[in-house]
Design a protein around this motif. Sequence first.
Motif, PDB file in Angstrom:
ATOM      1  N   ALA A   1      -3.632  -1.604  -4.987  1.00  0.00           N
ATOM      2  CA  ALA A   1      -2.253  -1.801  -4.547  1.00  0.00           C
ATOM      3  C   ALA A   1      -1.743  -3.193  -4.890  1.00  0.00           C
ATOM      4  O   ALA A   1      -0.660  -3.347  -5.465  1.00  0.00           O
ATOM      5  CB  ALA A   1      -2.143  -1.567  -3.036  1.00  0.00           C
TER       6      ALA A   1
ATOM      7  N   THR B   1       9.556   5.027   4.069  1.00  0.00           N
ATOM      8  CA  THR B   1      10.407   6.201   4.298  1.00  0.00           C
ATOM      9  C   THR B   1      10.624   6.481   5.779  1.00  0.00           C
ATOM     10  O   THR B   1      11.498   7.267   6.139  1.00  0.00           O
ATOM     11  CB  THR B   1       9.778   7.441   3.643  1.00  0.00           C
TER      12      THR B   1
ATOM     13  N   SER C   1      10.627   0.849  -0.005  1.00  0.00           N
ATOM     14  CA  SER C   1       9.739   1.990  -0.245  1.00  0.00           C
ATOM     15  C   SER C   1       9.289   2.693   1.025  1.00  0.00           C
ATOM     16  O   SER C   1       8.732   3.789   0.963  1.00  0.00           O
ATOM     17  CB  SER C   1       8.510   1.545  -1.057  1.00  0.00           C
TER      18      SER C   1
ATOM     19  N   GLY D   1      -9.358   4.617  -8.812  1.00  0.00           N
ATOM     20  CA  GLY D   1      -7.967   4.678  -8.372  1.00  0.00           C
ATOM     21  C   GLY D   1      -7.261   3.358  -8.593  1.00  0.00           C
ATOM     22  O   GLY D   1      -7.850   2.369  -9.020  1.00  0.00           O
TER      23      GLY D   1
ATOM     24  N   THR E   1       0.827  -1.209   0.000  1.00  0.00           N
ATOM     25  CA  THR E   1       0.000   0.000   0.000  1.00  0.00           C
ATOM     26  C   THR E   1       0.861   1.259   0.000  1.00  0.00           C
ATOM     27  O   THR E   1       0.501   2.276  -0.596  1.00  0.00           O
ATOM     28  CB  THR E   1      -0.959   0.017   1.204  1.00  0.00           C
ATOM     29  N   THR E   2       2.009   1.205   0.655  1.00  0.00           N
ATOM     30  CA  THR E   2       2.924   2.350   0.652  1.00  0.00           C
ATOM     31  C   THR E   2       3.541   2.537  -0.729  1.00  0.00           C
ATOM     32  O   THR E   2       3.606   3.655  -1.260  1.00  0.00           O
ATOM     33  CB  THR E   2       4.036   2.154   1.695  1.00  0.00           C
ATOM     34  N   HIS E   3       3.984   1.447  -1.318  1.00  0.00           N
ATOM     35  CA  HIS E   3       4.622   1.517  -2.627  1.00  0.00           C
ATOM     36  C   HIS E   3       3.658   2.018  -3.699  1.00  0.00           C
ATOM     37  O   HIS E   3       4.033   2.810  -4.569  1.00  0.00           O
ATOM     38  CB  HIS E   3       5.159   0.133  -3.011  1.00  0.00           C
ATOM     39  N   ARG E   4       2.400   1.574  -3.608  1.00  0.00           N
ATOM     40  CA  ARG E   4       1.401   1.924  -4.624  1.00  0.00           C
ATOM     41  C   ARG E   4       0.572   3.155  -4.245  1.00  0.00           C
ATOM     42  O   ARG E   4      -0.218   3.625  -5.051  1.00  0.00           O
ATOM     43  CB  ARG E   4       0.477   0.730  -4.855  1.00  0.00           C
ATOM     44  N   ARG E   5       0.732   3.642  -3.028  1.00  0.00           N
ATOM     45  CA  ARG E   5      -0.038   4.796  -2.533  1.00  0.00           C
ATOM     46  C   ARG E   5      -1.538   4.547  -2.677  1.00  0.00           C
ATOM     47  O   ARG E   5      -2.309   5.382  -3.154  1.00  0.00           O
ATOM     48  CB  ARG E   5       0.357   6.084  -3.284  1.00  0.00           C
ATOM     49  N   SER E   6      -1.957   3.356  -2.265  1.00  0.00           N
ATOM     50  CA  SER E   6      -3.370   2.973  -2.347  1.00  0.00           C
ATOM     51  C   SER E   6      -3.676   1.996  -1.237  1.00  0.00           C
ATOM     52  O   SER E   6      -2.831   1.174  -0.873  1.00  0.00           O
ATOM     53  CB  SER E   6      -3.651   2.320  -3.706  1.00  0.00           C
ATOM     54  N   ASN E   7      -4.906   2.053  -0.709  1.00  0.00           N
ATOM     55  CA  ASN E   7      -5.305   1.089   0.319  1.00  0.00           C
ATOM     56  C   ASN E   7      -6.266   0.051  -0.230  1.00  0.00           C
ATOM     57  O   ASN E   7      -6.902  -0.675   0.527  1.00  0.00           O
ATOM     58  CB  ASN E   7      -5.920   1.800   1.527  1.00  0.00           C
TER      59      ASN E   7
END
Length: 440
Positions: free
Chosen positions: A209, A301, A299, A206, A127-133
Motif C-alpha cells: 500500500a 466510501t 477514497s 500482492g 490501505t483503502t486506496h490500494r486495497r492492501s494492508n
Amino acid sequence: MTHVPHEPATLHARHQAVLPSWLSLYYERPLELTHGEGRHVWDAEGNRYLDFFGGILTTMTAHALPEVTKAVSEQAGRILHTSTLYLSRPMVELAERIAALSGIPDARVFFTTSGTEANDTALLLATTHRRSNQILAMRNSYHGRSFSTVGITGNQSWSPTSLSPLQTLYVHGGVRSRGPYAELSDRDFIAACVADLEDMLQQTAGGVAALIAEPVQGVGGFTAPPDGLYAAFREVLARHGILWISDEVQTGWGRTGDHFWGWQAHADNGPPDLLTFAKGIGNGMSVGGVVARAEVMNSLTANSISTFGGSPVTMAAGLANLNHLLEHDLQGNARRVGGLLIERMRAVTAGLGLVREVRGRGLMIGLELVRPGTDEPSPEAASLVLEAARERGLLIGKGGQGGASLRIAPPMSLTVAEAEEGAGLLAEALRTAQGTLAGT
C-alpha cells in the motif's frame, strides 16, 4: 539552583496511584512545570529553565505567545466546540493555508487531535486506496502509540506488541551511521538501500500500500538518511504504484531550517502522496492532520467525522501560530541559530569519549552517547546528562534505541544568546556525566 521541598513529591505519588506505570516521567524527582514565557519555563518550586525540548517539539514558536493566547481566548469566548458536522470558518481557513503550503497538488486536509491519529488516518487512507494492508516502514522509526501505529514502529523501545492489523516490512536507510551500510559513501549508501527495497518488493505477495517514513527520525534520536534517499525510493515506489507517506509530525513547519517540510530534502520527483503533521502547528493545542491528493483522500466510501479534530479553538490557535511563524521567518531563524548551535555542540563535545556523534539540521539536533572507549550506546549516560542539565537549568530530551541519544529541539524563536547559553550548560552536563561514568 536552589531546590525547596514542595508539592511535586506529593503530586508524583498521586500520579503513580492513578496513572499507568508505562506513562514514564523524566528525572529522579519529576518536574511539575507551572508556567512559561518565550524559551523559558518555571517549575512548582520556582526554578527557571531554558527549554531545549519544547514539550516534545510542540511549543514551536514560544511559550505564552501573545498572538496564540489571544486567538484562543477570543475564540473560546465565542464558541468552544461545534464538530465537523457544521461549517467551520477557522477550520476551512487553516486547511486552505496548509493545502497551499504542502506542495501536494489538488490537496485535501483532514484534521485530527494528534500525530498518532494523523498517521493512523494516513494508514487507513493508503490501505483503502490500494486495497492492501502491506506497509513499508523504516527501521528505528516511530509513528505513534495507537494499535496500528505501534505496528509500523521500527524502534522496539516504543512498540509494546507484535500484534498488528498491518503486515509491516522494514526497510534500511533511516540511520546513516550504524548498520550494514554505514561505511559506504552517501551515493553508495543510497544505492544499497534502493537495492534492498527492490529485493524486498520482489519477495512480497500482492501490492504494497505505502511507504511511511520520517524525513528525520524523531524518537529515533534525530537520525536521517543522506538527502535524496526518499527521492530514489520514490522512483521504485512509483513503478509499483505504491504511495509515499511523509511523517512530518516533528520535521514540519521549517524546523529543519533548510526546508519547510522534511520531504523537500528528497524532492527530485515531487511531493509525497500523503503528508502528516501535528505537534508544532498548535504550539501546545491539540492539532494534527493529514494532507493528501484528492484521489487518495476521497477514497473512503463510508461516512466519517471528527468530534474534536478541527475544533474552533485549536484551529484559531493554529492560524495565529502559523501566521507568526511565517511573518517572523522562524524557518530562517532555525537555519541560522540551529546551524550555530550544532557547530557549537560539535566544538564543546570534541574530545569527550561519551559523545559518539552530533547530528541534525536546523533546530533538530541529536547527540548519540556511548560508554566511553566503546561504540556501545549508553542509556545510562543519557540519563546522567539529562539530570545534570536539569540541575543547571536546562531541559532536553532523550531518544534513540534504548534512549541513548539526547534530543535538542528548542522553540524556533531561540536567540543566539540562548543558543550559546544552552550549549555551555549542556557541555557542563556532559563533562559531569563523563566524570561520573569514569568514577571520578
